[in-house]
Design a protein around this motif. Structure first.
Motif, short mmCIF file in Angstrom:
data_model
loop_
_atom_site.label_atom_id
_atom_site.label_comp_id
_atom_site.label_asym_id
_atom_site.label_seq_id
_atom_site.Cartn_x
_atom_site.Cartn_y
_atom_site.Cartn_z
N CYS A 39 0.82 -1.21 0.00
CA CYS A 39 0.00 0.00 0.00
C CYS A 39 0.85 1.26 0.00
O CYS A 39 0.46 2.26 -0.60
CB CYS A 39 -0.98 -0.02 1.17
SG CYS A 39 -2.25 -1.30 1.01
N ARG A 63 -8.66 2.04 0.78
CA ARG A 63 -9.10 1.07 -0.23
C ARG A 63 -8.09 -0.06 -0.40
O ARG A 63 -8.47 -1.21 -0.56
CB ARG A 63 -9.34 1.77 -1.56
CG ARG A 63 -10.56 2.65 -1.55
CD ARG A 63 -10.77 3.31 -2.88
NE ARG A 63 -11.96 4.15 -2.84
CZ ARG A 63 -12.24 5.09 -3.73
NH1 ARG A 63 -11.40 5.32 -4.72
NH2 ARG A 63 -13.34 5.79 -3.62
N CYS A 64 -6.82 0.28 -0.39
CA CYS A 64 -5.77 -0.72 -0.55
C CYS A 64 -5.83 -1.75 0.58
O CYS A 64 -5.76 -2.96 0.35
CB CYS A 64 -4.40 -0.03 -0.59
SG CYS A 64 -3.01 -1.16 -0.83
N ALA A 66 -8.42 -2.47 2.50
CA ALA A 66 -9.65 -3.24 2.38
C ALA A 66 -9.51 -4.33 1.31
O ALA A 66 -9.92 -5.47 1.53
CB ALA A 66 -10.82 -2.31 2.04
N LYS A 67 -8.94 -3.98 0.16
CA LYS A 67 -8.74 -4.97 -0.91
C LYS A 67 -7.76 -6.05 -0.48
O LYS A 67 -7.96 -7.23 -0.78
CB LYS A 67 -8.24 -4.29 -2.18
CG LYS A 67 -9.30 -3.48 -2.88
CD LYS A 67 -8.74 -2.81 -4.12
CE LYS A 67 -9.76 -1.93 -4.78
NZ LYS A 67 -9.22 -1.27 -5.98
N GLU A 70 -9.59 -8.38 1.79
CA GLU A 70 -10.60 -9.13 1.04
C GLU A 70 -9.95 -10.27 0.25
O GLU A 70 -10.42 -11.41 0.28
CB GLU A 70 -11.35 -8.19 0.10
CG GLU A 70 -12.45 -8.86 -0.68
CD GLU A 70 -13.18 -7.88 -1.61
OE1 GLU A 70 -13.87 -8.38 -2.50
OE2 GLU A 70 -13.04 -6.66 -1.44
N VAL A 71 -8.87 -9.97 -0.43
CA VAL A 71 -8.16 -10.99 -1.20
C VAL A 71 -7.57 -12.04 -0.26
O VAL A 71 -7.64 -13.24 -0.53
CB VAL A 71 -7.06 -10.35 -2.08
CG1 VAL A 71 -6.13 -11.40 -2.66
CG2 VAL A 71 -7.69 -9.52 -3.18
N LYS A 74 -10.32 -14.39 0.77
CA LYS A 74 -10.72 -15.28 -0.33
C LYS A 74 -9.68 -16.39 -0.54
O LYS A 74 -10.04 -17.55 -0.74
CB LYS A 74 -10.92 -14.49 -1.61
CG LYS A 74 -12.18 -13.67 -1.61
CD LYS A 74 -12.37 -12.93 -2.92
CE LYS A 74 -13.65 -12.11 -2.88
NZ LYS A 74 -13.89 -11.40 -4.13
#
Length: 98
Positions: A39, A63-64, A66-67, A70-71, A74
Motif C-alpha cells: 500500500c 481502499r488498498c 480493504a482490498k 478481502e483478497v 478469499k
C-alpha cells in the motif's frame, strides 16, 4: 481419557502453545509487512510534500487495505476448502472412490 470426554481434542502442552503463538505472530507480522509495503508503494509518492496524508492518499490507503484483506480472506477460504476436500477424499471412499 480427556481425549474421549474432553471435547474431542487432546490438550496442547505449554511448549506447543508457545510454538503455535510464535508461528501465529510470525504470520501476522509477515502479513502486516506485505500490506505496508504494497500500500505504501501504491499510495504514497516517493517525494513527501506534506507531513500528513492528504485526502487522496488517505482514501487510497483505506481502499488498498480493504482490498488486501478481502483478497487474503478469499485465498484463505479457497485453501481451507481445498484442504478439507483432500482430507475428505483421502479416506472417504464414497460412491466414486471405491
Amino acid at each position: 481419557m480427556s481425549f474421549l470426554f474432553g471435547g474431542g481434542r487432546p490438550q496442547l502442552s505449554s511448549a506447543q502453545k508457545i510454538e503455535a503463538a510464535e508461528t501465529e505472530l510470525e504470520l501476522v507480522s509477515d502479513m502486516f509487512n506485505r500490506l505496508s509495503q504494497s500500500c505504501l508503494k501504491k499510495c504514497i509518492p516517493a517525494d513527501y510534500r506534506e507531513p500528513d496524508l492528504n485526502k487522496a492518499e488517505s482514501v487510497c490507503i483505506d481502499r488498498c487495505v480493504a482490498k488486501f484483506f478481502e483478497v487474503n480472506m478469499k485465498v484463505s477460504e479457497k485453501m481451507q476448502g481445498e484442504a478439507a476436500g483432500r482430507q475428505g477424499a483421502g479416506g472417504a471412499g464414497g460412491m466414486f472412490g471405491m
